[in-house]
Design an enzyme around this catalytic site. Structure first.
Site, PDB file in Angstrom:
ATOM      1  N   GLU A 114       0.840  -1.198   0.000  1.00  0.00           N
ATOM      2  CA  GLU A 114       0.000   0.000   0.000  1.00  0.00           C
ATOM      3  C   GLU A 114       0.873   1.246   0.000  1.00  0.00           C
ATOM      4  O   GLU A 114       2.056   1.176   0.350  1.00  0.00           O
ATOM      5  CB  GLU A 114      -0.919   0.007   1.230  1.00  0.00           C
ATOM      6  CG  GLU A 114      -0.203  -0.036   2.550  1.00  0.00           C
ATOM      7  CD  GLU A 114      -1.157  -0.400   3.697  1.00  0.00           C
ATOM      8  OE1 GLU A 114      -1.762   0.507   4.246  1.00  0.00           O
ATOM      9  OE2 GLU A 114      -1.282  -1.591   4.017  1.00  0.00           O
ATOM     10  N   LYS A 116       2.787   4.443   1.092  1.00  0.00           N
ATOM     11  CA  LYS A 116       3.257   5.002   2.360  1.00  0.00           C
ATOM     12  C   LYS A 116       2.979   6.494   2.289  1.00  0.00           C
ATOM     13  O   LYS A 116       3.597   7.215   1.506  1.00  0.00           O
ATOM     14  CB  LYS A 116       4.746   4.725   2.531  1.00  0.00           C
ATOM     15  CG  LYS A 116       5.305   5.248   3.828  1.00  0.00           C
ATOM     16  CD  LYS A 116       6.633   4.585   4.112  1.00  0.00           C
ATOM     17  CE  LYS A 116       7.414   5.187   5.253  1.00  0.00           C
ATOM     18  NZ  LYS A 116       6.779   6.071   6.171  1.00  0.00           N
ATOM     19  N   ASP A 118       3.003  10.243   3.188  1.00  0.00           N
ATOM     20  CA  ASP A 118       4.014  11.061   3.858  1.00  0.00           C
ATOM     21  C   ASP A 118       3.327  12.153   4.667  1.00  0.00           C
ATOM     22  O   ASP A 118       3.175  13.281   4.226  1.00  0.00           O
ATOM     23  CB  ASP A 118       4.953  11.662   2.812  1.00  0.00           C
ATOM     24  CG  ASP A 118       6.223  12.195   3.442  1.00  0.00           C
ATOM     25  OD1 ASP A 118       6.448  11.938   4.640  1.00  0.00           O
ATOM     26  OD2 ASP A 118       6.990  12.866   2.730  1.00  0.00           O
ATOM     27  N   TYR A 232      -5.301   2.872   8.451  1.00  0.00           N
ATOM     28  CA  TYR A 232      -4.779   1.581   7.993  1.00  0.00           C
ATOM     29  C   TYR A 232      -4.680   0.528   9.083  1.00  0.00           C
ATOM     30  O   TYR A 232      -4.174  -0.556   8.860  1.00  0.00           O
ATOM     31  CB  TYR A 232      -3.416   1.750   7.321  1.00  0.00           C
ATOM     32  CG  TYR A 232      -2.434   2.617   8.095  1.00  0.00           C
ATOM     33  CD1 TYR A 232      -1.908   2.207   9.317  1.00  0.00           C
ATOM     34  CD2 TYR A 232      -2.034   3.858   7.600  1.00  0.00           C
ATOM     35  CE1 TYR A 232      -1.024   2.994  10.017  1.00  0.00           C
ATOM     36  CE2 TYR A 232      -1.144   4.652   8.302  1.00  0.00           C
ATOM     37  CZ  TYR A 232      -0.645   4.214   9.512  1.00  0.00           C
ATOM     38  OH  TYR A 232       0.217   5.004  10.206  1.00  0.00           O
ATOM     39  N   LYS A 321      11.169   2.568   0.508  1.00  0.00           N
ATOM     40  CA  LYS A 321      11.176   3.978   0.116  1.00  0.00           C
ATOM     41  C   LYS A 321      11.585   4.107  -1.351  1.00  0.00           C
ATOM     42  O   LYS A 321      12.564   3.507  -1.771  1.00  0.00           O
ATOM     43  CB  LYS A 321      12.186   4.748   0.979  1.00  0.00           C
ATOM     44  CG  LYS A 321      11.834   4.801   2.455  1.00  0.00           C
ATOM     45  CD  LYS A 321      10.674   5.739   2.654  1.00  0.00           C
ATOM     46  CE  LYS A 321      10.613   6.341   4.023  1.00  0.00           C
ATOM     47  NZ  LYS A 321      11.497   7.390   4.361  1.00  0.00           N
ATOM     48  N   CYS A 415      32.096  39.226   4.491  1.00  0.00           N
ATOM     49  CA  CYS A 415      30.667  39.063   4.236  1.00  0.00           C
ATOM     50  C   CYS A 415      30.295  39.724   2.907  1.00  0.00           C
ATOM     51  O   CYS A 415      30.673  40.874   2.663  1.00  0.00           O
ATOM     52  CB  CYS A 415      29.875  39.699   5.374  1.00  0.00           C
ATOM     53  SG  CYS A 415      28.120  39.854   5.016  1.00  0.00           S
ATOM     54  N   CYS A 418      28.269  43.058   3.783  1.00  0.00           N
ATOM     55  CA  CYS A 418      28.758  44.211   4.546  1.00  0.00           C
ATOM     56  C   CYS A 418      30.271  44.252   4.690  1.00  0.00           C
ATOM     57  O   CYS A 418      30.797  45.146   5.357  1.00  0.00           O
ATOM     58  CB  CYS A 418      28.106  44.244   5.923  1.00  0.00           C
ATOM     59  SG  CYS A 418      28.772  42.999   7.040  1.00  0.00           S
ATOM     60  N   CYS A 433      28.815  35.854   9.478  1.00  0.00           N
ATOM     61  CA  CYS A 433      29.220  37.247   9.374  1.00  0.00           C
ATOM     62  C   CYS A 433      29.222  37.781  10.803  1.00  0.00           C
ATOM     63  O   CYS A 433      28.265  37.592  11.554  1.00  0.00           O
ATOM     64  CB  CYS A 433      28.213  38.017   8.518  1.00  0.00           C
ATOM     65  SG  CYS A 433      28.251  39.786   8.805  1.00  0.00           S
ATOM     66  N   CYS A 438      25.015  44.092  10.134  1.00  0.00           N
ATOM     67  CA  CYS A 438      25.059  43.790   8.700  1.00  0.00           C
ATOM     68  C   CYS A 438      23.666  43.973   8.096  1.00  0.00           C
ATOM     69  O   CYS A 438      22.686  43.426   8.610  1.00  0.00           O
ATOM     70  CB  CYS A 438      25.528  42.347   8.524  1.00  0.00           C
ATOM     71  SG  CYS A 438      25.224  41.679   6.890  1.00  0.00           S
TER      72      CYS A 438
HETATM   73  S1  IVH Z   1       1.546   0.822   9.081  1.00  0.00           S
HETATM   74  C1  IVH Z   1       3.958  -0.184  13.312  1.00  0.00           C
HETATM   75  N1  IVH Z   1       0.791   1.856   6.829  1.00  0.00           N
HETATM   76  O1  IVH Z   1       4.920   5.475   8.158  1.00  0.00           O
HETATM   77  C2  IVH Z   1       3.727   0.880  12.335  1.00  0.00           C
HETATM   78  N2  IVH Z   1       2.214   3.149   8.210  1.00  0.00           N
HETATM   79  O2  IVH Z   1       7.750   4.931   8.693  1.00  0.00           O
HETATM   80  C3  IVH Z   1       2.673   0.436  11.376  1.00  0.00           C
HETATM   81  N3  IVH Z   1       2.733   5.367   7.325  1.00  0.00           N
HETATM   82  O3  IVH Z   1       4.684   5.228  11.639  1.00  0.00           O
HETATM   83  C4  IVH Z   1       2.432   1.485  10.421  1.00  0.00           C
HETATM   84  N4  IVH Z   1       1.550   5.188   5.476  1.00  0.00           N
HETATM   85  O4  IVH Z   1       3.162   6.928  10.396  1.00  0.00           O
HETATM   86  C5  IVH Z   1       1.510   2.041   7.934  1.00  0.00           C
HETATM   87  N5  IVH Z   1       0.013   2.665   4.816  1.00  0.00           N
HETATM   88  C6  IVH Z   1       0.717   2.837   5.908  1.00  0.00           C
HETATM   89  C7  IVH Z   1       1.419   4.028   6.157  1.00  0.00           C
HETATM   90  C8  IVH Z   1       2.167   4.149   7.323  1.00  0.00           C
HETATM   91  C9  IVH Z   1       2.339   5.978   6.192  1.00  0.00           C
HETATM   92  C10 IVH Z   1       3.622   5.965   8.320  1.00  0.00           C
HETATM   93  C11 IVH Z   1       3.254   5.684   9.753  1.00  0.00           C
HETATM   94  C12 IVH Z   1       4.409   4.925  10.307  1.00  0.00           C
HETATM   95  C13 IVH Z   1       5.528   5.398   9.425  1.00  0.00           C
HETATM   96  C14 IVH Z   1       6.672   4.421   9.417  1.00  0.00           C
END
Ligand code: IVH
Length: 687
Positions: A114, A116, A118, A232, A321, A415, A418, A433, A438
């Site tokens: 799934e 991730k 951010d 999730y 990642k 610098c 100035c 600086c 300045c």
């Molecule tokens: S499961 C035990 N699912 O990524 C932690 N985390 O780098 C289980 N995150 O702390 C997390 N999307 O804040 C899970 N689909 C996803 C996620 C997700 C983003 C974040 C979450 C976690 C961090 C880990």
């Protein structure tokens, strides 16, 4: 490497990791990408494995970073909120699946894949279908209670649908759902255009904007930002949920009308896994929400407990990642920027290039060492990337494309703004600086002072600041407070009306909350969060000025570097002292400042409504800090022991108060018992 070199390296890595944790979790202003951070952590782990005597329980390799913010009450998590192991190459993904196969003694392992997201993790509890609390991750054991703010997130329901229990075979009484709060790119863009109009710095990326928004004390602001969430995970607070697979878990969340991401797939073999990862990588840049990788989870929830977890991450999941998107472009020049505290930052001026959805024309090179390491020469073709979609970064030079006449950049001794000398402090990467007057520094300081989170002076944007400085109406900060209305009105593009409104804004600055004033003063390393902590410990500039270094170091959330090198040195600088005196004389800094208390004290805190007396010498935190901490947890500190005293905190060489407390049967705790209590309540001494 011998042990003493290793010790030095371990200490260095620890302090760097602590500094980056602070920037990422507390100030929401990271300087490095996740992969660079992981590289630091990996190097520390490697050294600790080779030299086990250098590892201990306090090492950042043993716990997750903390985003605890003392302005919010804290509550323990129902179960630890840990992170995920990161990986960057597909071999790590196969190694993960192989390990699980070995441990479970089975080949047929379904893995869910799934996006991730951010953003920022959130844990929301529902009791009998009603939302009761929403916590951030905090330090993983206790989180910040941001319930009111969470209610302003689209998708966080106040009430679950009537027959919510039907979604779970075990029909729990209360549940906790966990997910990721995020901001869409389009909302961020709208927000940044607004900020630009107001002369505020743009927010670097959706994650920082989300983290900052969740820690706002004004719910209206949170609501206006348009945060969203994907859930999730479901936990039962007591007992079981009865859910068998992660897919069932997601179906249950959907049945509760809670938002779940649409791109979650199940892979039954390696090919499927690779396909799904490629699909998600391809989606990046097309979605309106930020994703920085994929999360892999073993679909069968019944084996999760068996697989277990390390202190930092579960062994049933893995984050993969994505590589940062890269592009090549030409380096036109390296310019030097002078910051508000005099730090000289080299900036790469690039031929504009499209990268991860935006046009990049500049990239900070951070400091001279980084510039030298990269050996950048104007005319070079350089590779640029956006680490985690944060700020663009120069990765390196395409040496084959270097023109014959390309010459290295010469670092000046003076610098650029100035001509004052540029010096490097011992142990610091930054060159500064040395002239506080300045013009470039003053312009930055003025802009910062007027900014929304500082004095919020409408009508004093970047252009106005430059005009005031260039015409000599202002040469340093305190001059703002005796600007002549006529002189301002006569500036090109101004008039009586705008001059009046500027002067009113400046007058109103005097009634800003004390924490905003501290932030406005621009102490190095002090962001909004630290300013707020300082404001609650030192109630006015006079107290702040007399803060002892030991007090500063012991403040929760202040690292040693921020405390001594930054705040301590700033407050000891004679020019700063003169400026503060002037600001007192102008009526901006006062005896009685408006101190905004934390919104509420946790009602179940052990300290709440108890009366304490402090005696003897405290070595790890001074009296004023101990007092502030007790008060922040709802307790009171008085000067003498009586029957009404709940506990005496006794440091070294306690005086007659100890004997009196013992006579009256008042509980006595030594310093470590006191600190342990604070830790139990979630107030860490060095986080
Ligand atoms: S499961 C035990 N699912 O990524 C932690 N985390 O780098 C289980 N995150 O702390 C997390 N999307 O804040 C899970 N689909 C996803 C996620 C997700 C983003 C974040 C979450 C976690 C961090 C880990």
């Amino acid at each position: 490497m011998d042990i003493s070199a290793a010790r030095r390296e371990v200490l260095h890595l620890r302090s760097e990791i602590a500094r980056h944790d602070n920037l990422y979790y507390r100030e929401a202003a990271p300087e490095i990408s996740d992969s660079e951070y992981d590289a630091l952590a990996r190097e520390l782990t490697r050294l600790e494995m080779n030299f086990p005597e250098l590892a201990d329980a306090d090492s950042p390799t043993r716990h997750v970073g903390s985003d605890r913010d003392a302005r919010f009450p804290s509550l323990p998590h129902s179960r630890p909120m840990i992170s995920l192991q990161n990986s960057y190459v597909l071999e790590d993904v196969s190694a993960f699946v192989d390990r699980v196969r070995r441990e479970l003694g089975r080949m047929d392992i379904d893995v869910t894949v799934e996006p991730k997201i951010d953003g920022v993790a959130l844990a929301v509890r529902y009791e009998a279908g009603r939302l009761t609390t929403a916590l951030t991750r905090g330090d993983g054991k206790t989180g910040d209670d941001i319930t009111n703010n969470a209610k302003a997130i689209r998708g966080v329901l106040d009430d679950l649908p009537e027959r919510w229990r039907d979604a779970f075979p075990a029909r729990p009484r209360s549940i906790e759902v966990r997910g990721e709060v995020y901001l869409t790119y389009s909302r961020l863009q709208a927000l940044n255009s607004e900020r630009e109009r107001d002369g505020d710095d743009p927010l670097a990326n959706p994650r920082n904007a989300t983290a900052g928004t969740l820690k706002t004390l004004d719910v209206e602001v949170v609501a206006s930002r348009g945060l969203e969430v994907f859930f999730y995970q479901v936990l039962s607070i007591e007992g079981e949920t009865g859910l068998a697979t992660h897919q069932d878990e997601l179906a249950a969340l959907r049945a509760l009308n809670l938002p779940v991401n649409d791109f979650i797939r199940v892979a039954t073999d390696g090919d499927g896994l690779a396909d799904h990862l490629a699909e998600l990588d391809g989606l990046r840049g097309k979605l309106d929400y930020p994703i920085d990788g994929a999360v892999l989870k073993i679909n069968d929830l019944t084996v999760h407990d068996r697989l277990g977890a390390t202190a930092k991450a579960p062994r049933w999941g893995l984050a993969y990642k994505f590589a940062a998107e890269e592009a090549e472009t030409v380096l036109r020049a390296v310019t030097l920027q002078v910051g508000r505290t005099g730090v000289i930052t080299p900036v790469a001026e690039l031929a504009p290039v499209s990268l991860a959805g935006s046009i990049v024309a500049r990239a900070s090179l951070h400091n001279r060492d980084e510039m030298t390491r990269l050996d950048l020469r104007p005319g070079d073709t350089v590779r640029v990337a956006k680490g985690g979609d944060i700020i663009p970064k120069v990765l390196g030079v395409v040496i084959d494309a270097r023109p014959d006449d390309a010459r290295p950049v010469i670092w000046p001794d003076q610098c650029p703004a100035c001509d004052a000398d540029i010096l490097r402090e011992e142990d610091e990467a930054a060159y500064r600086c040395t002239n506080p007057a300045c013009p470039a520094q003053v312009a930055r300081r003025l802009g910062h002072f007027a900014g929304r989170e500082a004095c919020d002076i409408d009508g004093l944007g970047e252009k106005g600041v430059v005009q005031l400085l260039e015409t000599g109406l202002v040469t340093h900060l305190p001059d703002l407070f005796h600007l002549s209305r006529d002189a301002v009105a006569a500036l090109p593009g101004w008039g009586e009306k705008s001059a009046d409104s500027l002067l009113q804004g400046i007058e109103r600055a005097k009634t800003r909350p004390w924490s905003a004033k501290i932030f406005a003063l621009g102490l190095p390393g002090v962001g909004v969060t630290t300013a707020s902590l300082l404001a609650r410990t030192y109630r006015n500039v006079f107290e702040l000025r007399s803060a002892a270094q030991v007090d500063l170091i012991a403040m929760p959330g202040l690292g040693e570097t921020t405390a001594i090198k930054n705040i301590g040195a700033f407050l000891a600088n004679p020019r700063v002292i003169a400026m503060l005196d002037d600001l007192v004389a102008e009526g901006f800094l006062r005896d009685h400042e408006i101190v905004e208390e934390r919104p509420s004290v946790p009602a179940d805190s052990w300290f709440a409504n108890k009366t304490f007396v402090l005696t003897g010498t405290l070595t790890r935190c001074s009296r004023s800090v101990a007092k502030a901490r007790i008060e922040s947890m709802g307790g009171k500190v008085t000067g003498s022991v009586s029957r009404r005293t709940d506990a005496l905190v006794a440091g070294a060489d306690p005086g007659s108060k100890l004997a009196k407390a013992q006579k009256l049967g008042v509980e006595v705790m030594d310093e470590s018992a006191f600190l342990a209590r604070l830790r139990d309540e979630g107030v860490d001494d060095e986080d």
